[in-house]
Write a protein that holds these residues in place. Structure first.
Motif, PDB file in Angstrom:
ATOM      1  N   VAL A  67       7.673  87.688  44.867  1.00 13.70           N
ATOM      2  CA  VAL A  67       8.287  87.520  43.813  1.00 13.70           C
ATOM      3  C   VAL A  67       7.811  87.070  42.658  1.00 13.70           C
ATOM      4  O   VAL A  67       6.839  86.072  42.822  1.00 13.70           O
ATOM      5  CB  VAL A  67       9.813  86.949  44.187  1.00 13.70           C
ATOM      6  CG1 VAL A  67      10.486  87.888  45.123  1.00 13.70           C
ATOM      7  CG2 VAL A  67       9.439  85.688  44.663  1.00 13.70           C
ATOM      8  N   ALA A  68       8.181  87.234  41.501  1.00 16.71           N
ATOM      9  CA  ALA A  68       7.718  86.201  40.430  1.00 16.71           C
ATOM     10  C   ALA A  68       8.531  84.916  40.452  1.00 16.71           C
ATOM     11  O   ALA A  68       9.722  84.925  40.627  1.00 16.71           O
ATOM     12  CB  ALA A  68       8.141  86.795  39.164  1.00 16.71           C
ATOM     13  N   SER A  69       7.734  83.875  40.594  1.00 19.32           N
ATOM     14  CA  SER A  69       8.375  82.466  40.827  1.00 19.32           C
ATOM     15  C   SER A  69       7.597  81.342  40.179  1.00 19.32           C
ATOM     16  O   SER A  69       6.513  81.421  40.664  1.00 19.32           O
ATOM     17  CB  SER A  69       8.784  82.278  42.347  1.00 19.32           C
ATOM     18  OG  SER A  69       7.302  82.215  43.149  1.00 19.32           O
ATOM     19  N   GLY A  70       8.202  80.409  39.559  1.00 17.31           N
ATOM     20  CA  GLY A  70       7.697  79.314  39.141  1.00 17.31           C
ATOM     21  C   GLY A  70       7.581  78.264  40.245  1.00 17.31           C
ATOM     22  O   GLY A  70       8.428  78.103  40.792  1.00 17.31           O
ATOM     23  N   LEU A  71       6.894  77.442  39.954  1.00 14.57           N
ATOM     24  CA  LEU A  71       6.657  76.177  40.863  1.00 14.57           C
ATOM     25  C   LEU A  71       7.146  74.883  40.128  1.00 14.57           C
ATOM     26  O   LEU A  71       7.477  73.851  40.937  1.00 14.57           O
ATOM     27  CB  LEU A  71       5.270  75.966  41.117  1.00 14.57           C
ATOM     28  CG  LEU A  71       4.892  75.076  42.306  1.00 14.57           C
ATOM     29  CD1 LEU A  71       5.492  75.466  43.599  1.00 14.57           C
ATOM     30  CD2 LEU A  71       3.550  74.922  42.328  1.00 14.57           C
ATOM     31  N   PHE A  72       7.130  75.011  38.847  1.00 16.79           N
ATOM     32  CA  PHE A  72       7.521  73.786  38.220  1.00 16.79           C
ATOM     33  C   PHE A  72       8.919  73.338  38.557  1.00 16.79           C
ATOM     34  O   PHE A  72       9.156  72.139  38.719  1.00 16.79           O
ATOM     35  CB  PHE A  72       7.243  73.981  36.834  1.00 16.79           C
ATOM     36  CG  PHE A  72       5.929  73.805  36.026  1.00 16.79           C
ATOM     37  CD1 PHE A  72       5.398  72.502  35.952  1.00 16.79           C
ATOM     38  CD2 PHE A  72       5.433  74.854  35.627  1.00 16.79           C
ATOM     39  CE1 PHE A  72       4.264  72.372  35.589  1.00 16.79           C
ATOM     40  CE2 PHE A  72       4.239  74.653  34.944  1.00 16.79           C
ATOM     41  CZ  PHE A  72       3.572  73.505  34.791  1.00 16.79           C
ATOM     42  N   MET A  73       9.722  74.218  38.368  1.00 17.54           N
ATOM     43  CA  MET A  73      11.154  73.759  38.498  1.00 17.54           C
ATOM     44  C   MET A  73      11.685  73.315  39.948  1.00 17.54           C
ATOM     45  O   MET A  73      12.023  72.135  40.165  1.00 17.54           O
ATOM     46  CB  MET A  73      12.045  74.851  38.109  1.00 17.54           C
ATOM     47  CG  MET A  73      13.202  74.560  37.069  1.00 17.54           C
ATOM     48  SD  MET A  73      13.557  72.782  36.835  1.00 17.54           S
ATOM     49  CE  MET A  73      13.285  72.736  34.994  1.00 17.54           C
TER      50      MET A  73
END
Lengths: 903, 221
Positions: free
Chosen positions: A588-594
């Motif tokens: 999945v498209a997923s960010g790591l920052f948050m």
């Protein structure tokens, strides 16, 4: 060795091997070289033009260097070289000799010309040699590596032969940042009017402006999409929660089932987009952009389809309650927007706006993509300066002042437009209080005591440890996924499992951890759930889990101390830690920052709250500890320092915290680097991308260009028949071909005729398509070509198999002289690995031709030849490892060799 | 010449008298504001707990409001009283009053909007009455059953008011104290705690990834 005796001969006549008579009896001491010296025809090539003065100088430098006796120590050599360099062309040489020297130097700027005559004697680089060269190495490993023919044994790198990280993939092409300089381009540049130059300069700024605007629009779409979907979802869940407070109406599990069902539905959409439509849109996209800016072309990474999948996917994934954020994908989105806008057309939709044609080459496009990535950071965090620094720290290897200025412009435009549009959407146009998607809010009290700095550093250590563990687990999980997730449908299943579990764990935590607070005047009711709390009270853990991650971060940073109990904070941080480890790397498209910020903020706040209970001295607000915790953990995972400090400073709009954040981040980075690399780098290694790090690996100084070059080289003559070109293009996968005066007939030849220049596969294919060849007998020229034709074709050139050439044209000749890159960088065989590496990285090269002392092409160095020597570091010891090269079908292309050292 | 000096004298005295007149007018306004704000703060202090500020102090707030408006509409005095010195006492007092008033959302349940909360007050009365009746009858154990319906009505009404953003400090405090009486004093309204199904679900779900990954590991080499 008879080098020393032969050298005076060279001193008398430095251009010995130019004349064919002498080439047949070359004064080469090495029998090996002598054997392979190809028969050279006596026809001198007429295609020589006057080289420039710089080439003269460098050539004279090289010539003098060659006259040195080889037995001298390197110190002496350097001294003599310096002396010889100080002089200009020797005056006693006759003008005839000079001309010959000039002629010989045709075709390339020779760099770093410390030609050591014993380069041949070192032979090809192998493990035996290394064993002797690097004397401090472990004997055991040296023995295991002894036989380079063996396939696996030599990979006693710290990853082992089965680990994908021990190999580099040969499927990645390099980008060509070096501009081609041939007769064609030079002519068109001279013809260009002054007006055109200034309009190009204006267009650059215009493109930067448009990048900012469109990136902001993308961010707005993502933000509003997530907000709307989450509202719909939570409204439904809340309804069921209230209804099922009464046991007789429905089971307590009912709201959870509704919640889980909705989450799974969203996540399935998100994963199908990635697993079946565009796999490269998975994850945050930061590793991919990092590779692109480094000079590796990851296929399809800046296509519009990727952007669409990324945007839709991230909306679905975040609304589906996965532990991921929308900030990281913004950076990728910004980069794609930049790539699209700057080219003025879309190949996917086959529409060409006929603008910005001058920007259609790798070099300029890369600059714009750096702008886009920075604009993405600016939109995500409201941090324009952080965006510039991010592009600097993570991306561009080639940096110039005007680019910095334009990147900053893009970032500011992006942040401003996002602010304007979101403020208007939220009903207060002109308010401008939403500079980024993630806004950390303002700290009212921002002072800290000096002794708290020590606590912050300790938190940095803990953050580094947690981050290293995070990376370790995530990489092991990713390895497992690479090995066992063979089918696409399994990836979708995995996402379903993760979504299901995330929901269940959250629900259980809310249910079992009793942390009830009374209603506040201004609480938004949507996220307040009573759960098992008394009437009129709300479960604060439910609030943490249900509201948007951005609001949760704000809550953790700014709530009064009694808003969340230590139980909630502990549960929340543990759950989020585990879930984000598990989520990053899913399809999945997923960010790591948050998720990292959330985990870190919860853990930091926990420490702040506990300190308040136990300490007798003044302790700052727990919100400040939450901020430091968030920074330390994010730093421990990504190992970013300067850009992250500035991003956090800008997101909190607070400069007072600059120092503590920086100290924490540096500590976290040091501690984390002791165990492994940053998560982005680890994922790049997993993808086997030949990325060039900032510096050449330590302990690589004994390697030389001669050791690592690929040989024999596939070369072309200046005038080549169509048939030869087509056959060569079909038979090989090489992308760059040196053009030489003579091509030896012997396939095992060690070197070729004199190097004239470089031509790329794309150029050749275009020449064939445009039929730029002539009939030798009639001198009838078929096609014509202009510089714009190269730009029109960029970036997708057809394959050679798709080029249709009539059989009768096969006999025609192509004159390559007009098209070859006349001034590519070349290196001598004896140039050290480190210099080669720096040249390659700073100039963004794709091919580097290696020539011998007579300017004859002997080999070629590409990115993979350099990238396969990689530093490894584990728990204090480090060394160089040599990775294998593996092609798409999984076969090893090269024999894998290794060398290892301990310090 | 002999006319000039008296002329000057007359003009000056007129100006002076005008000045004194101005001062008198302004000090009146100042006094008016002072007494209004004193009344208002007294009211606030008296009604801090239980919170009844919005309804009780509405009139005083209006008075402060109008006295401040008087000052601002009088151009001469507003310059003198509001802007002529650094202390800016009146301005700051006024700011703090409005700030407090709006942060308590008082505008949503006092003055003209007071009707909106009539129903809520009546229902609260009913609930408390019900509590009291049962206390009187010495049947506190029946409270949960007897007053349950009324309490739920009250709670729902509060939530709907909250949804509209009408839950001013008075209402929220009243609701909180009623809820506390209800759940702490009389031990009512504890939601059904079903640990067993939730626990079972937890175990079931935590097995899911284990099964999934071990199947992958086993069947896909």
């Amino acid at each position: 060795m008879s080098d020393t005796e032969k050298e005076p001969l060279l001193l008398v006549n430095p251009a010995t091997d130019l004349t064919p008579e002498e080439t047949e009896n070359p004064p080469e001491p090495d029998p090996q070289t002598e054997n392979v010296d190809p028969p050279v025809s006596t026809q001198p090539d007429k295609a020589q033009t006057l080289p420039r003065t710089s080439r003269q100088l460098s050539f004279s430098f090289q010539e003098r260097a060659r006259t040195l006796p080889s037995r001298q120590t390197s110190d002496e050599k350097t001294r003599i070289l310096d002396q010889s360099f100080a002089k200009t062309l020797p005056s006693r040489q006759t003008s005839d000799e000079k001309t010959r020297i000039l002629d010989q130097s045709f075709g390339g700027t020779t760099c770093y010309g410390t030609s050591a005559p014993d380069a041949h004697h070192r032979g090809n680089y192998n493990v035996e040699n290394l064993g002797t060269i690097q004397s401090g190495f472990k004997k055991r490993i040296g023995k295991r590596c002894r036989n380079p023919k063996h396939r696996h044994m030599s990979l006693s790198t710290h990853h082992g032969p089965d680990d994908p990280r021990s190999y580099l993939s040969s499927n990645y092409e390099s980008l060509n940042y070096d501009t081609v300089e041939n007769d064609l381009t030079l002519q068109s540049e001279t013809k260009r009017e002054y007006k055109r130059f200034s309009s190009t300069s204006f267009n650059r700024w215009l493109v930067c402006f448009l990048i900012g605007v469109f990136t902001a629009c993308t961010a707005v779409v993502v933000d509003i999409g997530i907000e709307r979907l989450s509202e719909v979802k939570l409204d439904l869940v809340r309804k069921y929660m209230l209804k099922c407070l009464n046991k007789d109406v429905c089971s307590v599990l009912m709201p959870w089932l509704v919640w889980a069902g909705l989450n799974i539905a969203f996540c399935v959409v998100a994963s199908i987009l990635i697993a079946f439509i565009e796999p490269v849109a998975a994850g945050s996209g930061i590793p991919e952009i990092k590779c692109y800016l480094n000079g590796v072309k990851i296929p399809r990474v800046v296509r519009i389809k990727t952007l669409l999948c990324k945007v839709t996917g991230i909306i679905a994934a975040v609304s589906g309650g996965l532990a991921c954020g929308k900030e990281g994908p913004m950076i990728h989105s910004g980069a794609v927007v930049a790539a699209g806008v700057s080219q003025g057309r879309s190949t996917t939709f086959a529409c060409d706006c006929k603008v910005f044609k001058e920007f259609r080459c790798d070099h300029v496009k890369r600059d714009f993509i750096a702008c886009g990535a920075a604009a993405g950071v600016a939109a995500a965090f409201g941090a324009p300066i952080g965006g510039v620094l991010f592009a600097l720290e993570e991306g561009a290897s080639f940096w110039n002042q005007s680019l910095t200025w334009r990147i900053f412009f893009s970032s500011l435009v992006s942040s401003f437009f996002l602010n304007t549009i979101l403020s208007t959407y939220k009903g207060s146009p002109g308010d401008l209080s939403n500079p980024g998607l993630a806004n950390f809010g303002l700290f009212e009290i921002s002072n800290y005591e000096w002794y708290e700095l020590i606590i912050f550093i300790i938190m940095g250590v803990v953050g580094g440890l947690l981050g290293a563990l995070f990376n370790y687990i995530n990489i092991q999980l990713s390895l497992f996924r690479q090995r066992h997730m063979k089918y696409r449908i399994l990836k979708v299943f995995e996402v379903v499992v993760v979504a299901f579990t995330t929901t269940a764990v959250g629900f259980c935590a809310m249910y079992f951890v009793e942390d009830c607070t009374y209603a506040q005047v201004k609480d938004t009711e949507l996220y307040n759930l009573q759960m098992q709390c008394d009437s009129g009270q709300y479960n604060s853990l439910a609030t943490l889990f249900l509201q948007s991650p951005e609001s949760t971060v704000k809550d953790l940073l700014h709530s009064p101390i009694d808003k969340f109990s230590w139980k909630s904070l502990l549960t929340f941080s543990i759950i989020y830690y585990c879930m984000s480890v598990w989520t990053y790397g899913l399809a999945v498209a997923s960010g790591l920052f948050m998720p990292s910020l959330l985990t870190g903020a919860a853990y930091g706040r926990l420490i702040g709250v506990l300190l308040h209970y136990i300490s007798s001295v003044t302790i700052s607000e727990p919100g400040i500890y939450a901020l430091i915790g968030a920074a330390s953990f994010l730093g421990g995972v990504t190992r970013m320092t300067i850009s992250l400090t500035v991003i956090i400073m800008e997101a909190t709009r607070n400069i007072t915290f600059g120092l503590p954040i920086m100290m924490t981040l540096v500590t976290a980075r040091f501690v984390g680097n002791y165990f492994n690399e940053g998560l982005y780098d680890e994922h790049i290694n997993l993808k086997q991308v030949p990325m060039l790090p900032w510096d050449p690996p330590v302990k690589s100084f004994r390697l030389t260009a001669g050791n690592i070059k690929s040989t024999p080289v596939k070369c072309f003559k200046a005038i080549e028949s169509v048939e030869t070109v087509v056959r060569m293009l079909k038979r090989t996968t090489h992308n760059g071909f040196p053009v030489v005066t003579q091509v030896p007939t012997d396939p095992d030849a060690k070197h070729f005729g004199q190097f004239m220049g470089l031509i790329t596969r794309e150029q050749l294919i275009l020449l064939l398509i445009k039929r730029v060849y002539f009939n030798e007998s009639t001198m009838n020229v078929y096609g014509d070509i202009a510089v714009d034709d190269f730009r029109d074709m960029y970036p997708r050139y057809p394959d050679i198999e798709e080029v249709d050439i009539p059989q009768e044209h096969m006999k025609m000749k192509i004159d390559l002289r007009q098209f070859i890159n006349l001034s590519p960088y070349t290196c001598n065989e004896s140039v050290s690995f480190a210099r080669l590496f720096n040249l390659f990285r700073s100039m963004g090269l794709r091919h580097l031709v290696i020539v011998n002392e007579n300017n004859k092409a002997v080999g070629i160095v590409t990115r993979k030849d350099l990238a396969k020597f990689r530093k490894w570091r584990k728990q204090g010891s480090s060394g160089v490892q040599q990775l294998g090269i593996v092609s798409e079908d999984g076969n090893l292309d090269d024999e894998t060799e290794c060398c290892q050292g301990h310090s | 010449m002999q006319y000039i000096i008296p002329l000057v004298f007359i003009v000056c005295s007129a100006a002076l008298s005008f000045e004194t007149k101005l001062e008198q007018e302004c000090s009146q306004l100042q006094l008016q504001f002072a007494s209004a704000s004193s009344d208002f703060t007294t009211c606030l202090g008296k009604n801090t707990k239980p919170v009844r500020i919005c309804v009780t102090c509405f009139d005083y707030y209006q008075e402060v409001n109008s006295s401040f408006a008087n000052i601002t509409t009088n151009l001469n005095c507003s310059t003198l009283l509001l802007e002529s010195d650094n202390a800016m006492v009146i301005q700051r007092l006024w700011d703090s009053y409005t700030n407090m008033w709006s942060s308590a959302l008082c505008d949503t349940c006092s003055g003209l909007t007071e009707n909106r909360t009539h129903e809520f007050r009546n229902k609260t009365e009913e609930v408390l009455d019900c509590f009291w009746q049962n206390e009187k009858k010495h049947t506190p154990e029946l409270i949960c059953v007897e007053c349950g319906k009324k309490y739920d009505d009250l709670l729902n009404l509060f939530k709907s008011l909250q949804g509209y953003g009408y839950a001013c400090a008075d209402l929220a405090d009243s609701m909180n104290s009623t809820a506390q009486t209800w759940s702490v004093k009389y031990q009512c309204g504890h939601p059904p705690v079903e640990y067993v199904p939730v626990l079972a679900m937890t175990i079931g779900i935590s097995l899911l990834p284990v099964v999934f990954y071990s199947a992958l590991w086993k069947f896909i080499p």
